[in-house]
Design a protein around this motif. Sequence first.
Motif, short mmCIF file in Angstrom:
data_model
loop_
_atom_site.label_atom_id
_atom_site.label_comp_id
_atom_site.label_asym_id
_atom_site.label_seq_id
_atom_site.Cartn_x
_atom_site.Cartn_y
_atom_site.Cartn_z
N GLU A 32 0.84 -1.19 0.00
CA GLU A 32 0.00 0.00 0.00
C GLU A 32 0.89 1.25 0.00
O GLU A 32 1.48 1.60 1.02
N ASN A 33 0.99 1.89 -1.16
CA ASN A 33 1.74 3.15 -1.29
C ASN A 33 3.14 3.06 -0.68
O ASN A 33 3.57 3.92 0.10
N VAL A 34 3.85 2.02 -1.04
CA VAL A 34 5.17 1.77 -0.47
C VAL A 34 6.22 2.67 -1.13
O VAL A 34 6.26 2.78 -2.36
N SER A 35 7.05 3.29 -0.30
CA SER A 35 8.18 4.09 -0.79
C SER A 35 9.44 3.65 -0.06
O SER A 35 9.41 3.35 1.14
N PHE A 36 10.55 3.62 -0.82
CA PHE A 36 11.82 3.20 -0.21
C PHE A 36 12.97 3.71 -1.06
O PHE A 36 12.88 3.78 -2.29
N SER A 37 14.07 4.03 -0.38
CA SER A 37 15.30 4.40 -1.08
C SER A 37 16.48 3.99 -0.23
O SER A 37 16.41 4.03 1.00
N SER A 73 8.64 4.46 -5.19
CA SER A 73 7.80 5.55 -4.73
C SER A 73 6.33 5.22 -4.96
O SER A 73 5.91 4.92 -6.08
N SER A 74 5.55 5.22 -3.86
CA SER A 74 4.09 5.03 -3.90
C SER A 74 3.70 3.80 -4.72
O SER A 74 2.83 3.86 -5.58
N LEU A 75 4.32 2.68 -4.42
CA LEU A 75 4.01 1.43 -5.15
C LEU A 75 2.92 0.68 -4.43
O LEU A 75 2.96 0.50 -3.20
N SER A 76 1.93 0.21 -5.19
CA SER A 76 0.82 -0.57 -4.62
C SER A 76 0.58 -1.79 -5.49
O SER A 76 0.63 -1.71 -6.73
N ALA A 103 7.91 4.81 3.65
CA ALA A 103 6.50 5.21 3.75
C ALA A 103 5.64 4.05 3.27
O ALA A 103 6.11 3.14 2.59
N GLY A 104 4.34 4.12 3.61
CA GLY A 104 3.42 3.07 3.21
C GLY A 104 3.50 1.87 4.15
O GLY A 104 4.11 1.93 5.22
N ARG A 105 2.85 0.78 3.72
CA ARG A 105 2.90 -0.42 4.54
C ARG A 105 2.69 -1.66 3.67
O ARG A 105 2.18 -1.58 2.55
N ILE A 106 3.11 -2.82 4.22
CA ILE A 106 2.92 -4.11 3.58
C ILE A 106 2.17 -4.99 4.57
O ILE A 106 2.54 -5.05 5.75
N ASP A 162 -0.20 -5.97 9.32
CA ASP A 162 0.97 -5.18 8.94
C ASP A 162 2.23 -5.95 9.34
O ASP A 162 2.36 -6.40 10.49
N VAL A 163 3.18 -6.10 8.40
CA VAL A 163 4.36 -6.90 8.68
C VAL A 163 5.21 -6.28 9.79
O VAL A 163 6.01 -6.99 10.44
N THR A 164 5.07 -4.96 10.03
CA THR A 164 5.82 -4.33 11.11
C THR A 164 5.22 -4.63 12.47
O THR A 164 5.82 -4.33 13.50
N ALA A 165 4.00 -5.21 12.49
CA ALA A 165 3.33 -5.52 13.75
C ALA A 165 3.63 -6.92 14.24
O ALA A 165 3.11 -7.35 15.28
#
Length: 668
Positions: A428-433, A442-445, A479-482, A488-491
Motif C-alpha cells: 500500500e503506497n510503499v516508498s523506499f530508497s 515511490s508510492s508502489l501498490s 513510507a506506506g505499509r505491507i 501489517d508486517v511491522t506488527a
Amino acid sequence: MSGRSTPSRTGPPAETGTTAVGRPPRPPMGPGRGGPFAGMNVPAEKALNFWPSARRLLGTLRPERAWLVLVIVLSVAAVALSVIGPRLLGEGTNIIFAGVVSRDLPAGASKDEVIAGLRAAGQDSQADMLGAMTLTPGTGIDFTALASVLLWALALYVLASAFMWVQAYVLNGVVQRTVYRLRERIEAKINRLPLRYFDSIQRGELLSRVTNDVDNISQSLQQSISQAVTSLLTVFGVLLMMFLLSPTLAVIALVTVPLTLVTTAVIAKRSQKLFVAQWKHTGELNGQIEETYTGHALVKVFGRQQEVGERFRQKNAELYQASFGAQFISGLIMPAMTFIGNLVYVGIAVVGGLQVASGAMQLGDVQAFIQYSRQFTMPLAQLGSMANLLQSGVASAERVFSLLDEPEESPEAVGSVPAGGRGRLVFENVSFSYSPDKPLISSLSLVAEPGQTVAIVGPTGAGKTTLVNLMMRFYELDAGRITLDGVDVTAVSRRELRSRMGMVLQDTWLFGGTIRDNIAYGRPTATEDEILEAAQATYVDRFVHSLPEGYDTVLEDEGSNVSAGEKQLLTIARAFLARPSVLILDEATSSVDTRTEVLVQQAMSALRSDRTSFVIAHRLSTIRDADLILVMESGQIVEQGTHTSLLAAGGAYARLYEAQFAAPVAEV
C-alpha cells in the motif's frame, strides 16, 4: 536464514526461524553501497580515544567483581610473602658475615670489649661496623640459625608461588568468561544489525573484528590485569620495606618513579596512533584476502593476479610499517626502564656501601635493599611495557565497541500472523530508497492473492530484488505499509514473518554438513520420509544416488564437491520442505541446465500450489504461465498483466520479450 550466521556485505544477518534459502539477494548499487572491493580506500579511523574505551573495556569485567576481589586478595598474599623473602635472605647474609668476622676475633672476649679495643687502636670504622652486627667473638657461623632462616625463606617463596598459581587460574577464568560474553554480545548484535550495515563494510573487516580483535582483547586482559595488580602491589610493598630498612636509600629509589612516568608517557603517546593503524590495516588486509580468495577464479580468468598481488603487497607493507613502528616504539619502554633501574642500582650500591662502612647498616640489609631495588624497578618496567599491550588491546576494544554501537533494526513487535493464513500480500503506497537523495521505489501498490504466481521482470537496477527484500523486512519502509493476510508486517516479529516465507536465490548457500542436513535446514523437525519426498520432488534424489555416501555425503567448502546446478536444486529442496505461505524465487533456476529447468519448473508448480509466489526472472520463458507479471522500471510498476496481454499491449514487456527471443544480434 536461521542457524549459521554468515556476515556478508550483500546479505542480512541470519535470524532463527526463517525459512529463506540461500544468501540474501544483492540490492542494487547506490551511493555508499558495497561493491566487490568496497571499503579498500576508506578514510583512516580517528585517533584512539584511549581512556573512555579503556574504562568501557574494564566495565565488561563488572559481572566478575567477586572473582576479581579474590584475585586481588591472592595477589596481596603472594606479594606480601615475596616482599618478606629478601629481608630473610638479608638476615641469612648477616649471619654468615657475622660468623666469618667473629671467627677471627679472640674467643672469650665480649663484643663490647672487642669494640673498645678497636677504638683504642684507632680503628673507629671497624668498631662502628662491628657495633651494627650481632655476633659472639670466636664462635664462627651459626649454621642452626642460618638453616632456620633459609627454611623460612623457602617456605615463603613456595607459598607465594602457590598463591600466584591460584591467582593466575582464577584470573584466567575471569578473562575467558568475559570474552565469552563479549563474543555472545557480538553474535547477538550481528543478528540484530540491518542489511544496510553489511552493505557498507567488508566481510573480512567484520570477521577481523570478531576474531582477531576479540583474541587480542583476551590476551591483553589476561596479561595486563595480572601485571597491573601484581606490579602495583609489589611497588607499594617493596617501598614500605625499603623505608623500614633505610629512608635514605628509599629516597634514592623513588627517583625512578617520575623518570618512569615521564618516559612511559612520552613513548606511549607516540605509539598510540600506530597501534590503531596496525589493527585497522589488519582488518583491511583480511578483507582483501577474503575477497581475493572468494573470487580467485575470476582473478585468474581476467589475468589480474599481478594487480591483486601488487595491492596485497601494498596493503601488507602498510601493515608492516604500522606494526613495526608500534612494536619498536613501545618496545623502547623496557630498555628505558632497565637503564633507569641500573642508574638507581649504582646509586644504592655506593651509598649503601658507605653506610655499611659507617655502621649505619649491616651488609645483609644492603643486600636486601639491592634486591628490593630490583623488585621496585622491575614492576615499574612491567607497568611501562604493559602500556604497549594495553594500547593494543584498547585499540581492538574500540573497534569491537564501534560494532556493538552500530544502529540496530527497529524493535521487534509481539504480534503474529493468523494461523492458517494463505499468504495474501498487499503493498500500500510503499516508498523506499537506499539513499535519501536518490529515491528508488515511490508510492508502489499491488495485491498478490493466495495461490497466485506473481512474476517480476525488468532491467537490472529496476528494484525487483529490493521489492522482495522489503517483504522479508531486510529493509524498513520509508513510507506506506505491507500486509500479510491482513496484518501489517511491522506488527509481527521478524522471526514470525520470515517463518511464513521461503526464499530460493540465484546465489546459493550451503553449509558444511551432509546433504540430508542441508535439506532439513528448511524445517529441522522434518522426518526422514519428508526429506526424501522433498528431494524426489525437486530431482535432488536423482543425482544424490550417484554420490559415494548418498544423502550422508558431506558438502565441503559451501558445496564445492557438487555442481552449481546441483547446489541450486538442494536449495530448492530446502524451500520445498519448509512449505511456507509465501514463496520467493529470485532467479532460482539460473544455474541449472535447460532439461533440468523444465523438471524443476514442474516441481515448483507443485510447490507454488495454494501459495503466493513471487518469481524474479530475467529469462522470460520461465514465467509465461504466471498469473500476474509486473514490469518494473526505476522502482515503479510500469506494466502488469498476463504474458499474453502484455505482449498484445506492445509495451515494455513486449520489448523485453522481443529482445530475448525475436530480435537478431544488433550492431552497436
